[in-house]
Design a protein around this motif. Structure first.
Motif, PDB file in Angstrom:
ATOM      1  N   SER A  75      -6.182 -57.291  26.635  1.00 22.62           N
ATOM      2  CA  SER A  75      -5.028 -56.929  26.462  1.00 22.62           C
ATOM      3  C   SER A  75      -4.289 -57.023  24.958  1.00 22.62           C
ATOM      4  O   SER A  75      -5.014 -57.657  24.294  1.00 22.62           O
ATOM      5  CB  SER A  75      -3.988 -57.942  27.299  1.00 22.62           C
ATOM      6  N   GLU A  76      -3.321 -56.580  24.830  1.00 16.47           N
ATOM      7  CA  GLU A  76      -2.795 -56.481  23.400  1.00 16.47           C
ATOM      8  C   GLU A  76      -2.439 -57.862  22.706  1.00 16.47           C
ATOM      9  O   GLU A  76      -2.113 -58.819  23.451  1.00 16.47           O
ATOM     10  CB  GLU A  76      -1.271 -55.806  23.551  1.00 16.47           C
ATOM     11  N   GLY A  77      -3.202 -57.920  21.566  1.00 14.25           N
ATOM     12  CA  GLY A  77      -3.114 -59.406  20.797  1.00 14.25           C
ATOM     13  C   GLY A  77      -4.042 -60.145  21.123  1.00 14.25           C
ATOM     14  O   GLY A  77      -4.187 -61.478  20.604  1.00 14.25           O
ATOM     15  N   SER A  78      -4.941 -59.993  22.318  1.00 14.10           N
ATOM     16  CA  SER A  78      -6.107 -60.794  22.883  1.00 14.10           C
ATOM     17  C   SER A  78      -7.266 -60.834  21.654  1.00 14.10           C
ATOM     18  O   SER A  78      -7.416 -59.853  20.923  1.00 14.10           O
ATOM     19  CB  SER A  78      -6.675 -60.577  24.092  1.00 14.10           C
ATOM     20  N   ILE A  79      -7.981 -61.728  21.649  1.00 14.09           N
ATOM     21  CA  ILE A  79      -9.038 -62.221  20.423  1.00 14.09           C
ATOM     22  C   ILE A  79     -10.448 -62.518  21.204  1.00 14.09           C
ATOM     23  O   ILE A  79     -10.388 -62.943  22.531  1.00 14.09           O
ATOM     24  CB  ILE A  79      -8.578 -62.861  19.428  1.00 14.09           C
ATOM     25  N   CYS A  80     -11.335 -62.038  20.791  1.00 21.22           N
ATOM     26  CA  CYS A  80     -12.763 -62.736  21.197  1.00 21.22           C
ATOM     27  C   CYS A  80     -13.671 -62.778  19.908  1.00 21.22           C
ATOM     28  O   CYS A  80     -13.247 -62.399  18.976  1.00 21.22           O
ATOM     29  CB  CYS A  80     -13.403 -61.713  22.202  1.00 21.22           C
ATOM     30  N   THR A  81     -14.946 -63.173  20.174  1.00 23.28           N
ATOM     31  CA  THR A  81     -15.988 -63.409  19.207  1.00 23.28           C
ATOM     32  C   THR A  81     -17.155 -62.946  19.469  1.00 23.28           C
ATOM     33  O   THR A  81     -17.527 -62.682  20.633  1.00 23.28           O
ATOM     34  CB  THR A  81     -15.826 -64.766  18.772  1.00 23.28           C
ATOM     35  N   ALA A  82     -18.040 -62.765  18.487  1.00 27.93           N
ATOM     36  CA  ALA A  82     -19.271 -62.777  18.465  1.00 27.93           C
ATOM     37  C   ALA A  82     -20.042 -63.807  19.260  1.00 27.93           C
ATOM     38  O   ALA A  82     -19.494 -65.106  19.064  1.00 27.93           O
ATOM     39  CB  ALA A  82     -20.226 -62.460  17.310  1.00 27.93           C
ATOM     40  N   GLN A  83     -21.049 -63.781  20.120  1.00 30.03           N
ATOM     41  CA  GLN A  83     -21.840 -64.782  20.774  1.00 30.03           C
ATOM     42  C   GLN A  83     -23.143 -64.873  19.933  1.00 30.03           C
ATOM     43  O   GLN A  83     -23.920 -64.116  20.050  1.00 30.03           O
ATOM     44  CB  GLN A  83     -21.949 -64.786  22.188  1.00 30.03           C
ATOM     45  N   CYS A  84     -23.170 -66.289  19.196  1.00 30.17           N
ATOM     46  CA  CYS A  84     -24.477 -66.297  18.267  1.00 30.17           C
ATOM     47  C   CYS A  84     -25.739 -66.995  19.114  1.00 30.17           C
ATOM     48  O   CYS A  84     -25.723 -67.646  19.759  1.00 30.17           O
ATOM     49  CB  CYS A  84     -24.006 -67.183  17.210  1.00 30.17           C
ATOM     50  N   ASN A  85     -26.911 -66.155  18.634  1.00 35.08           N
ATOM     51  CA  ASN A  85     -28.217 -66.563  19.177  1.00 35.08           C
ATOM     52  C   ASN A  85     -28.358 -68.292  19.297  1.00 35.08           C
ATOM     53  O   ASN A  85     -28.849 -68.772  20.014  1.00 35.08           O
ATOM     54  CB  ASN A  85     -29.369 -65.742  18.514  1.00 35.08           C
ATOM     55  N   SER A  86     -27.971 -68.696  17.830  1.00 35.30           N
ATOM     56  CA  SER A  86     -28.151 -69.987  17.913  1.00 35.30           C
ATOM     57  C   SER A  86     -27.110 -71.079  18.356  1.00 35.30           C
ATOM     58  O   SER A  86     -27.303 -72.313  18.262  1.00 35.30           O
ATOM     59  CB  SER A  86     -27.996 -70.183  16.175  1.00 35.30           C
ATOM     60  N   GLY A  87     -26.168 -70.571  19.107  1.00 34.89           N
ATOM     61  CA  GLY A  87     -25.113 -71.498  19.598  1.00 34.89           C
ATOM     62  C   GLY A  87     -24.289 -71.999  18.882  1.00 34.89           C
ATOM     63  O   GLY A  87     -23.369 -72.516  19.282  1.00 34.89           O
ATOM     64  N   THR A  88     -24.210 -71.398  17.654  1.00 32.81           N
ATOM     65  CA  THR A  88     -23.106 -71.884  16.509  1.00 32.81           C
ATOM     66  C   THR A  88     -21.936 -71.154  16.655  1.00 32.81           C
ATOM     67  O   THR A  88     -22.003 -70.041  17.365  1.00 32.81           O
ATOM     68  CB  THR A  88     -23.686 -71.712  14.858  1.00 32.81           C
ATOM     69  N   ALA A  89     -20.849 -71.160  16.199  1.00 34.71           N
ATOM     70  CA  ALA A  89     -19.581 -70.528  16.294  1.00 34.71           C
ATOM     71  C   ALA A  89     -19.728 -69.383  15.175  1.00 34.71           C
ATOM     72  O   ALA A  89     -20.248 -69.298  14.236  1.00 34.71           O
ATOM     73  CB  ALA A  89     -18.366 -71.480  15.882  1.00 34.71           C
ATOM     74  N   ALA A  90     -19.071 -68.366  15.699  1.00 38.70           N
ATOM     75  CA  ALA A  90     -19.214 -67.041  14.854  1.00 38.70           C
ATOM     76  C   ALA A  90     -17.996 -67.176  13.850  1.00 38.70           C
ATOM     77  O   ALA A  90     -16.961 -68.070  13.910  1.00 38.70           O
ATOM     78  CB  ALA A  90     -18.923 -65.832  15.603  1.00 38.70           C
ATOM     79  N   ASN A  91     -18.254 -66.439  12.585  1.00 36.37           N
ATOM     80  CA  ASN A  91     -17.274 -66.377  11.735  1.00 36.37           C
ATOM     81  C   ASN A  91     -16.313 -65.089  11.886  1.00 36.37           C
ATOM     82  O   ASN A  91     -16.917 -63.924  12.381  1.00 36.37           O
ATOM     83  CB  ASN A  91     -17.617 -66.140  10.365  1.00 36.37           C
TER      84      ASN A  91
END
Length: 199
Positions: A75-91
């Protein structure tokens, strides 16, 4: 300051809007009205209108990732991120804005510079889309910023529009296109919200 200036782009009575219009008219046969499709958006901590949804599968993660956590339809304005192999948070994050996935999300292992961005989308009646290089140049000139500040520019040509008789005379042809122009400004200022009125 940059966010305030970005909000001024459609207003040709401001210095920013005047420079934008003058630069565009120098490149295009015709440019009519310019309007904000959405207010400029300040997004802290990012990798340096129309309320249509976005296809989440068009978000392309960078770095060592297993994909994204983006839903199929965002939806408009929603956000998401990459899912990292290492389990760490994406930048950084992806954001759905005016029917288009914007920004970048990167997993560690890449040389990443983080900073704030101001995103904008404009509706423009013009003869044609300028090239990305031309668009970056005239946006940098209009905003009175270094060209390296301008990122992620795009121009999408929409439907044809019949010009008024007077505008057709100025343009040299009877039709123009409805363009969607957008991009991002990497904010070099302490308070990026100052850029909003300039777009």
């Amino acid at each position: 300051d940059l966010q305030l200036r970005v909000a001024q782009i459609p207003d040709s009575t401001t210095a920013v809007g005047y420079r934008f219009a003058a630069a565009a008219r120098g490149l295009l046969d015709y440019m009519g009205a310019v309007e904000q499709v959405h207010k400029p958006v300040h997004m802290p901590d990012q990798v340096i209108g129309f309320h249509k949804g976005c296809r989440g599968d068009t978000a392309r993660p960078l770095g060592n990732s297993t994909g994204t956590n983006c839903p199929a339809i965002m939806s408009e304005g929603s956000i998401c991120t990459a899912q990292c192999n290492s389990g760490t948070a994406a930048n950084g994050t992806f954001m759905c804005l005016s029917g288009k996935i914007r920004l970048k999300s990167v997993c560690q292992g890449q040389g990443v510079a983080m900073g704030d961005k101001v995103l904008f989308t404009l509706g423009v009646l013009a003869s044609e889309c300028p090239s990305p290089g031309q668009l970056r140049t005239f946006l940098a000139n209009a905003m009175n910023v270094d060209i390296e500040t301008v990122d992620g520019v795009f121009c999408e040509a929409g439907e044809h529009f019949a010009l008024s008789e007077d505008d057709a005379r100025l343009a040299g042809h009877p039709m123009a296109r409805i363009l969607t122009i957008g991009g991002e400004f990497n904010t070099p200022v302490d308070d990026p919200r100052d850029l909003l009125p300039r777009v």
